[in-house]
Design a protein around this motif. Structure first.
Motif, PDB file in Angstrom:
ATOM      1  N   MET A   1      60.872  43.139  41.433  1.00  9.30           N
ATOM      2  CA  MET A   1      60.243  44.400  41.803  1.00  9.30           C
ATOM      3  C   MET A   1      58.771  44.151  42.106  1.00  9.30           C
ATOM      4  N   GLU A   2      58.271  44.753  43.195  1.00 14.55           N
ATOM      5  CA  GLU A   2      56.886  44.607  43.573  1.00 14.55           C
ATOM      6  C   GLU A   2      56.199  45.965  43.555  1.00 14.55           C
ATOM      7  N   LYS A   3      54.904  45.914  43.188  1.00  9.42           N
ATOM      8  CA  LYS A   3      54.117  47.131  43.190  1.00  9.42           C
ATOM      9  C   LYS A   3      52.883  46.902  44.062  1.00  9.42           C
ATOM     10  N   ASN A   4      52.638  47.806  45.017  1.00 12.14           N
ATOM     11  CA  ASN A   4      51.492  47.704  45.891  1.00 12.14           C
ATOM     12  C   ASN A   4      50.509  48.826  45.551  1.00 12.14           C
ATOM     13  N   HIS A   5      49.244  48.471  45.468  1.00 13.26           N
ATOM     14  CA  HIS A   5      48.231  49.441  45.075  1.00 13.26           C
ATOM     15  C   HIS A   5      47.018  49.253  45.986  1.00 13.26           C
ATOM     16  N   TYR A   6      46.929  50.089  47.032  1.00  9.89           N
ATOM     17  CA  TYR A   6      45.848  49.911  47.985  1.00  9.89           C
ATOM     18  C   TYR A   6      44.961  51.152  48.126  1.00  9.89           C
ATOM     19  N   SER A   7      45.354  52.291  47.531  1.00  8.97           N
ATOM     20  CA  SER A   7      44.595  53.522  47.705  1.00  8.97           C
ATOM     21  C   SER A   7      43.220  53.438  47.059  1.00  8.97           C
ATOM     22  N   ARG A   8      43.068  52.583  46.065  1.00 15.57           N
ATOM     23  CA  ARG A   8      41.804  52.424  45.363  1.00 15.57           C
ATOM     24  C   ARG A   8      41.517  50.936  45.197  1.00 15.57           C
ATOM     25  N   THR A   9      40.257  50.609  44.983  1.00 18.93           N
ATOM     26  CA  THR A   9      39.942  49.231  44.623  1.00 18.93           C
ATOM     27  C   THR A   9      40.688  48.906  43.342  1.00 18.93           C
ATOM     28  N   SER A  10      41.384  47.789  43.327  1.00 18.17           N
ATOM     29  CA  SER A  10      42.220  47.460  42.174  1.00 18.17           C
ATOM     30  C   SER A  10      41.766  46.155  41.540  1.00 18.17           C
ATOM     31  N   VAL A  11      41.775  46.132  40.227  1.00 20.91           N
ATOM     32  CA  VAL A  11      41.388  44.939  39.472  1.00 20.91           C
ATOM     33  C   VAL A  11      42.398  44.724  38.350  1.00 20.91           C
ATOM     34  N   ALA A  12      42.832  43.486  38.187  1.00 19.09           N
ATOM     35  CA  ALA A  12      43.725  43.115  37.085  1.00 19.09           C
ATOM     36  C   ALA A  12      42.941  42.260  36.097  1.00 19.09           C
ATOM     37  N   ILE A  13      42.979  42.647  34.849  1.00 19.78           N
ATOM     38  CA  ILE A  13      42.334  41.884  33.774  1.00 19.78           C
ATOM     39  C   ILE A  13      43.436  41.262  32.942  1.00 19.78           C
ATOM     40  N   ILE A  14      43.523  39.944  32.971  1.00 21.06           N
ATOM     41  CA  ILE A  14      44.551  39.249  32.197  1.00 21.06           C
ATOM     42  C   ILE A  14      43.967  38.883  30.841  1.00 21.06           C
ATOM     43  N   GLY A  15      44.440  39.548  29.809  1.00 25.17           N
ATOM     44  CA  GLY A  15      43.938  39.349  28.454  1.00 25.17           C
ATOM     45  C   GLY A  15      43.342  40.637  27.934  1.00 25.17           C
ATOM     46  N   GLY A  16      43.916  41.178  26.872  1.00 29.69           N
ATOM     47  CA  GLY A  16      43.460  42.456  26.338  1.00 29.69           C
ATOM     48  C   GLY A  16      42.707  42.336  25.034  1.00 29.69           C
ATOM     49  N   GLY A  17      42.111  41.161  24.783  1.00 35.20           N
ATOM     50  CA  GLY A  17      41.310  40.993  23.581  1.00 35.20           C
ATOM     51  C   GLY A  17      39.912  41.546  23.767  1.00 35.20           C
ATOM     52  N   LEU A  18      38.942  40.961  23.066  1.00 33.65           N
ATOM     53  CA  LEU A  18      37.567  41.465  23.115  1.00 33.65           C
ATOM     54  C   LEU A  18      37.008  41.459  24.538  1.00 33.65           C
ATOM     55  N   SER A  19      37.048  40.303  25.210  1.00 34.71           N
ATOM     56  CA  SER A  19      36.430  40.200  26.534  1.00 34.71           C
ATOM     57  C   SER A  19      37.096  41.118  27.550  1.00 34.71           C
ATOM     58  N   GLY A  20      38.422  41.086  27.602  1.00 37.82           N
ATOM     59  CA  GLY A  20      39.139  41.915  28.558  1.00 37.82           C
ATOM     60  C   GLY A  20      38.956  43.396  28.285  1.00 37.82           C
ATOM     61  N   SER A  21      39.040  43.783  27.021  1.00 36.20           N
ATOM     62  CA  SER A  21      38.911  45.194  26.677  1.00 36.20           C
ATOM     63  C   SER A  21      37.482  45.691  26.881  1.00 36.20           C
ATOM     64  N   LEU A  22      36.499  44.836  26.565  1.00 34.18           N
ATOM     65  CA  LEU A  22      35.112  45.238  26.756  1.00 34.18           C
ATOM     66  C   LEU A  22      34.804  45.430  28.241  1.00 34.18           C
ATOM     67  N   LEU A  23      35.374  44.568  29.100  1.00 35.76           N
ATOM     68  CA  LEU A  23      35.207  44.755  30.538  1.00 35.76           C
ATOM     69  C   LEU A  23      35.852  46.065  30.981  1.00 35.76           C
ATOM     70  N   ALA A  24      37.055  46.342  30.466  1.00 36.40           N
ATOM     71  CA  ALA A  24      37.732  47.592  30.811  1.00 36.40           C
ATOM     72  C   ALA A  24      36.900  48.791  30.378  1.00 36.40           C
TER      73      ALA A  24
END
Length: 307
Positions: A1-24
């Motif tokens: 299954m593929e998901k396309n997301h072009y309506s908005r600028t999209s960013v994927a953050i791999i890692g939900g620890g301190l660094s990833g969550s703080l960026l989010a």
């Protein structure tokens, strides 16, 4: 299954620890344009926590005092004030904490998770925030977009990719035999949540290394009433230095760093010498807010020298 997301600028953050969550959190707080944020974390119950601040870190302490652990530069006491408003929730710890205390890591994990949830629940309408509990197994760049394959088979297409994977498990020492590596009594990851479930109270334990991870293991074993023998094997034979208590001594103002590795190190050494009577705890506290700025001012080759 593929998901396309072009309506908005999209960013994927791999890692939900301190660094990833703080960026989010920063993106949720400060972004002024339509944005789609994917926060990808493979482990359950670790959003905002990662390995360091997981619920199992109840017996391990931060190595920075509470007054210096705020997530936000413009509010230095944010973590301590957050805790004061909730300290009754932690009555069972039977410990007294103040702004100079080294808090249990899991409490800081609660703080991170609470802030991530707060900003996710109070985000602007033009931002989509999508946490994904899955493992990213591949990422490829094609023209101006990234294709990220998840273990579930889902493929995300985004414009921006951030790797915030944190500490990887330590490598096995090259001198250990195959027999040792395959033995169930050899535990190769001190950050594994289930590590202490396999240790009996009367076991004899050997620990390779004498650094901070060794101290974390000892503290956890002590709180679990471990009564066996522990031997630490270390090439240096040195233990981590104990934090000095903060004093009223205030170091002189930091120099204006030049943005070049060698000259900055020279100026830093001179500043240390000028403040030889000031405790190391105060010196570290004085420079900590500037570390990111200094790091980003260096050229890539100088940054790589220290990684």
């Amino acid at each position: 299954m593929e998901k396309n997301h072009y309506s908005r600028t999209s960013v994927a953050i791999i890692g939900g620890g301190l660094s990833g969550s703080l960026l989010a959190i920063k993106l949720l707080r400060q972004t002024k344009i339509p944005l789609q944020i994917f926060l990808i974390e493979s482990a359950k119950k670790r959003y905002g926590r990662g390995v360091a601040y997981s619920p199992n870190s109840i017996y391990q302490k931060l190595n920075v005092t509470a007054k210096n652990m705020s997530l936000f530069e413009d509010n230095p006491m944010h973590f301590y004030d957050w805790w004061k408003s909730r300290n009754r929730d932690y009555f069972y710890l039977q410990e007294k904490f103040d702004e100079n205390s080294f808090f249990p890591r899991f409490i800081y994990g609660d703080y991170l998770e609470a802030n991530l949830n707060f900003y996710a629940n109070n985000k602007p309408e033009f931002i989509d925030f999508l946490p994904i509990n899955d493992e990213a197994v591949d990422a490829t760049l094609d023209s101006s977009r990234w294709s990220i394959t998840l273990a579930s088979g889902t493929i995300l297409h985004v414009q921006l990719l951030v790797l915030a994977t944190g500490n990887i498990p330590p490598a096995n020492p090259s001198y250990l035999s195959k027999e040792v590596l395959e033995n169930k009594r050899y535990l190769d990851n001190p950050w594994n949540d289930s590590l202490f479930e396999t240790i009996n109270a009367k076991d004899n334990i050997g620990i390779l290394g004498s650094g901070l991870s060794m101290v974390d293991v000892l503290m956890t074993l002590k709180r679990k009433d471990f009564d066996g023998k522990i031997v630490s094997f270390s090439r240096s034979g040195k233990f981590p230095l104990v934090h000095e208590a903060p004093t009223v001594q205030i170091p002189s103002q930091l120099p204006e760093f030049a943005g070049a590795l060698r000259s900055d190190l020279k100026m830093f050494r001179e500043w240390i010498n000028q403040n030889s009577e000031v405790s190391s705890a105060n010196l570290i506290s004085a420079i900590r807010p500037h570390i990111s700025k200094i790091w980003k001012s260096w050229e890539t080759k100088d940054q790589l020298y220290w990684t």
